[in-house]
Design an enzyme around this catalytic site. Structure first.
Site, PDB file in Angstrom:
ATOM      1  N   CYS A 154      -9.363 -10.767  26.654  1.00  0.00           N
ATOM      2  CA  CYS A 154      -8.033 -11.394  26.712  1.00  0.00           C
ATOM      3  C   CYS A 154      -6.913 -10.396  26.427  1.00  0.00           C
ATOM      4  O   CYS A 154      -5.936 -10.324  27.169  1.00  0.00           O
ATOM      5  CB  CYS A 154      -7.950 -12.553  25.726  1.00  0.00           C
ATOM      6  N   HIS A 155      -7.058  -9.619  25.349  1.00  0.00           N
ATOM      7  CA  HIS A 155      -5.977  -8.707  24.962  1.00  0.00           C
ATOM      8  C   HIS A 155      -6.468  -7.321  24.583  1.00  0.00           C
ATOM      9  O   HIS A 155      -5.707  -6.514  24.082  1.00  0.00           O
ATOM     10  CB  HIS A 155      -5.163  -9.312  23.815  1.00  0.00           C
TER      11      HIS A 155
END
Length: 197
Positions: A154-155
Protein backbone atom coordinates in the site's frame (compact mmCIF):
# COMPACT_ATOMS: atom_id res chain seq x y z
CA UNK A 1 -61.87 -25.80 65.30
CA UNK A 2 -63.66 -22.48 64.98
CA UNK A 3 -64.39 -20.80 61.69
CA UNK A 4 -62.16 -17.88 62.68
CA UNK A 5 -59.17 -20.21 63.34
CA UNK A 6 -59.73 -21.93 59.96
CA UNK A 7 -59.81 -18.55 58.14
CA UNK A 8 -56.63 -17.46 59.92
CA UNK A 9 -54.85 -20.70 58.95
CA UNK A 10 -56.03 -20.39 55.34
CA UNK A 11 -54.91 -16.78 55.23
CA UNK A 12 -51.41 -17.67 56.46
CA UNK A 13 -51.23 -20.55 53.96
CA UNK A 14 -52.35 -18.32 51.09
CA UNK A 15 -49.85 -15.60 52.11
CA UNK A 16 -47.03 -18.18 52.27
CA UNK A 17 -47.93 -19.74 48.90
CA UNK A 18 -48.31 -16.31 47.28
CA UNK A 19 -44.94 -15.20 48.70
CA UNK A 20 -43.17 -18.32 47.40
CA UNK A 21 -44.77 -17.91 43.96
CA UNK A 22 -43.86 -14.20 43.92
CA UNK A 23 -40.22 -14.95 44.76
CA UNK A 24 -40.08 -17.71 42.12
CA UNK A 25 -41.67 -15.40 39.53
CA UNK A 26 -39.23 -12.60 40.39
CA UNK A 27 -36.27 -14.98 39.98
CA UNK A 28 -37.75 -16.22 36.70
CA UNK A 29 -37.81 -12.61 35.43
CA UNK A 30 -34.39 -11.58 36.85
CA UNK A 31 -32.30 -14.53 35.62
CA UNK A 32 -32.63 -13.72 31.89
CA UNK A 33 -32.21 -10.02 32.61
CA UNK A 34 -28.95 -10.61 34.49
CA UNK A 35 -27.79 -13.17 31.88
CA UNK A 36 -28.31 -10.58 29.14
CA UNK A 37 -25.58 -8.46 30.73
CA UNK A 38 -22.94 -11.16 30.01
CA UNK A 39 -21.15 -11.09 26.66
CA UNK A 40 -22.60 -13.35 24.00
CA UNK A 41 -20.93 -16.61 23.00
CA UNK A 42 -19.93 -14.95 19.74
CA UNK A 43 -18.31 -12.03 21.58
CA UNK A 44 -16.47 -14.41 23.93
CA UNK A 45 -15.24 -16.47 20.98
CA UNK A 46 -14.00 -13.37 19.15
CA UNK A 47 -11.48 -12.65 21.90
CA UNK A 48 -10.74 -16.23 22.90
CA UNK A 49 -7.25 -17.63 22.50
CA UNK A 50 -6.67 -19.66 19.32
CA UNK A 51 -4.50 -22.76 18.92
CA UNK A 52 -2.18 -23.04 15.93
CA UNK A 53 -0.68 -26.36 14.86
CA UNK A 54 2.91 -25.76 13.75
CA UNK A 55 3.90 -29.43 13.58
CA UNK A 56 3.93 -29.51 9.76
CA UNK A 57 5.19 -25.95 9.21
CA UNK A 58 8.35 -26.31 7.13
CA UNK A 59 11.38 -24.04 7.63
CA UNK A 60 10.88 -20.82 5.68
CA UNK A 61 7.10 -21.26 5.50
CA UNK A 62 4.37 -18.98 6.86
CA UNK A 63 1.15 -20.11 8.55
CA UNK A 64 -1.84 -17.72 8.72
CA UNK A 65 -4.20 -17.93 11.69
CA UNK A 66 -7.19 -15.71 12.45
CA UNK A 67 -7.44 -14.29 15.98
CA UNK A 68 -9.83 -11.51 17.05
CA UNK A 69 -10.63 -10.92 13.39
CA UNK A 70 -6.97 -10.20 12.60
CA UNK A 71 -4.45 -12.21 10.61
CA UNK A 72 -1.70 -13.68 12.75
CA UNK A 73 1.41 -15.01 11.05
CA UNK A 74 3.57 -17.83 12.33
CA UNK A 75 6.85 -18.02 10.43
CA UNK A 76 9.23 -20.96 10.83
CA UNK A 77 12.54 -19.19 10.34
CA UNK A 78 15.56 -20.99 8.95
CA UNK A 79 19.04 -20.68 10.50
CA UNK A 80 19.97 -18.41 7.57
CA UNK A 81 17.00 -16.13 8.27
CA UNK A 82 18.00 -15.90 11.94
CA UNK A 83 21.64 -15.17 11.06
CA UNK A 84 20.59 -12.28 8.81
CA UNK A 85 18.62 -10.51 11.58
CA UNK A 86 21.67 -8.93 13.27
CA UNK A 87 22.81 -7.38 9.98
CA UNK A 88 19.59 -5.35 9.85
CA UNK A 89 19.99 -3.45 13.15
CA UNK A 90 21.49 -0.26 11.70
CA UNK A 91 18.72 -0.08 9.09
CA UNK A 92 15.81 -0.36 11.54
CA UNK A 93 13.75 2.19 13.47
CA UNK A 94 13.54 0.13 16.67
CA UNK A 95 15.96 -2.81 16.43
CA UNK A 96 15.87 -3.52 20.18
CA UNK A 97 12.06 -3.37 20.45
CA UNK A 98 11.98 -0.49 22.93
CA UNK A 99 8.45 0.48 21.86
CA UNK A 100 5.99 -1.86 23.57
CA UNK A 101 4.67 -3.65 20.48
CA UNK A 102 5.27 -7.09 22.01
CA UNK A 103 5.02 -8.88 25.38
CA UNK A 104 8.09 -8.48 27.60
CA UNK A 105 9.17 -12.05 26.90
CA UNK A 106 9.48 -11.18 23.19
CA UNK A 107 11.48 -7.95 23.61
CA UNK A 108 14.61 -9.49 22.11
CA UNK A 109 16.35 -9.52 18.74
CA UNK A 110 14.17 -12.32 17.35
CA UNK A 111 10.99 -10.90 18.98
CA UNK A 112 9.98 -14.43 19.92
CA UNK A 113 9.93 -17.06 22.63
CA UNK A 114 11.62 -19.66 20.43
CA UNK A 115 13.99 -18.02 17.92
CA UNK A 116 12.91 -20.27 15.06
CA UNK A 117 9.25 -19.16 15.28
CA UNK A 118 7.96 -15.63 14.75
CA UNK A 119 4.36 -14.96 15.81
CA UNK A 120 3.14 -11.53 14.61
CA UNK A 121 -0.11 -9.77 13.81
CA UNK A 122 -0.12 -9.27 10.04
CA UNK A 123 -1.36 -5.68 10.02
CA UNK A 124 0.90 -2.79 9.06
CA UNK A 125 1.27 -0.18 11.80
CA UNK A 126 0.91 2.61 9.24
CA UNK A 127 -2.69 2.42 8.00
CA UNK A 128 -3.74 -1.15 8.72
CA UNK A 129 -2.95 -2.83 5.41
CA UNK A 130 -1.72 -6.42 5.36
CA UNK A 131 1.91 -6.75 4.25
CA UNK A 132 3.03 -9.62 2.02
CA UNK A 133 5.53 -12.25 3.08
CA UNK A 134 8.72 -12.03 1.02
CA UNK A 135 11.36 -14.20 2.64
CA UNK A 136 13.81 -14.07 -0.26
CA UNK A 137 16.22 -11.27 -0.99
CA UNK A 138 14.83 -9.13 -3.79
CA UNK A 139 17.17 -6.18 -4.26
CA UNK A 140 15.70 -5.30 -7.64
CA UNK A 141 12.31 -4.73 -6.00
CA UNK A 142 13.06 -3.35 -2.58
CA UNK A 143 16.62 -2.06 -2.42
CA UNK A 144 20.06 -3.45 -1.69
CA UNK A 145 19.55 -3.24 2.10
CA UNK A 146 16.64 -5.70 1.95
CA UNK A 147 17.26 -9.15 3.46
CA UNK A 148 13.71 -10.40 3.05
CA UNK A 149 10.76 -10.10 5.37
CA UNK A 150 7.42 -8.38 4.97
CA UNK A 151 6.52 -5.70 2.45
CA UNK A 152 3.39 -3.52 2.62
CA UNK A 153 2.40 -2.80 -1.00
CA UNK A 154 0.00 0.00 0.00
CA UNK A 155 2.64 2.55 1.01
CA UNK A 156 5.97 0.73 0.87
CA UNK A 157 6.71 -0.10 4.50
CA UNK A 158 9.25 -2.88 4.93
CA UNK A 159 9.76 -5.15 7.91
CA UNK A 160 12.50 -7.70 8.52
CA UNK A 161 11.93 -11.34 9.48
CA UNK A 162 11.58 -10.30 13.14
CA UNK A 163 8.73 -7.94 12.08
CA UNK A 164 10.88 -4.86 12.81
CA UNK A 165 10.29 -1.82 10.60
CA UNK A 166 12.99 -0.36 8.39
CA UNK A 167 13.91 3.33 8.60
CA UNK A 168 12.37 5.78 6.13
CA UNK A 169 9.16 3.77 5.91
CA UNK A 170 5.66 5.13 6.53
CA UNK A 171 5.04 2.61 9.34
CA UNK A 172 6.07 4.23 12.63
CA UNK A 173 6.58 1.07 14.70
CA UNK A 174 7.36 -2.62 14.46
CA UNK A 175 4.53 -5.08 13.82
CA UNK A 176 2.62 -6.15 16.92
CA UNK A 177 3.54 -9.45 18.56
CA UNK A 178 0.50 -10.94 20.33
CA UNK A 179 0.60 -12.75 23.65
CA UNK A 180 1.27 -16.43 23.02
CA UNK A 181 2.63 -19.56 24.60
CA UNK A 182 3.67 -23.03 23.52
CA UNK A 183 1.34 -25.78 24.71
CA UNK A 184 3.77 -28.38 23.38
CA UNK A 185 6.37 -28.72 20.61
CA UNK A 186 3.73 -28.52 17.86
CA UNK A 187 1.01 -26.23 19.25
CA UNK A 188 1.01 -22.49 19.95
CA UNK A 189 -1.78 -20.80 21.90
CA UNK A 190 -2.25 -17.28 20.52
CA UNK A 191 -3.92 -14.68 22.72
CA UNK A 192 -2.76 -15.90 26.10
CA UNK A 193 0.67 -16.14 27.58
CA UNK A 194 2.05 -18.90 29.75
CA UNK A 195 1.63 -16.93 32.99
CA UNK A 196 -2.13 -16.64 32.44
CA UNK A 197 -2.66 -20.29 31.44
Amino acid sequence: MSEQAVNSTRRRLLVAVTSVLGIAGGAYVLVPFIASMNPSARARAAGAPVEADIGKLEPGALLRVKWRGQPVWVVHRTPEMLAALSSNDAKLVDPNSKVAQQPDYCANQTRSIKPEYLVAIGICTHLGCSPTYRPEFAAQDLGADWNGGFFCPCHGSRFDLAARVYKHAPAPTNLVIPKHTYLNDTTILIGQDGAAA
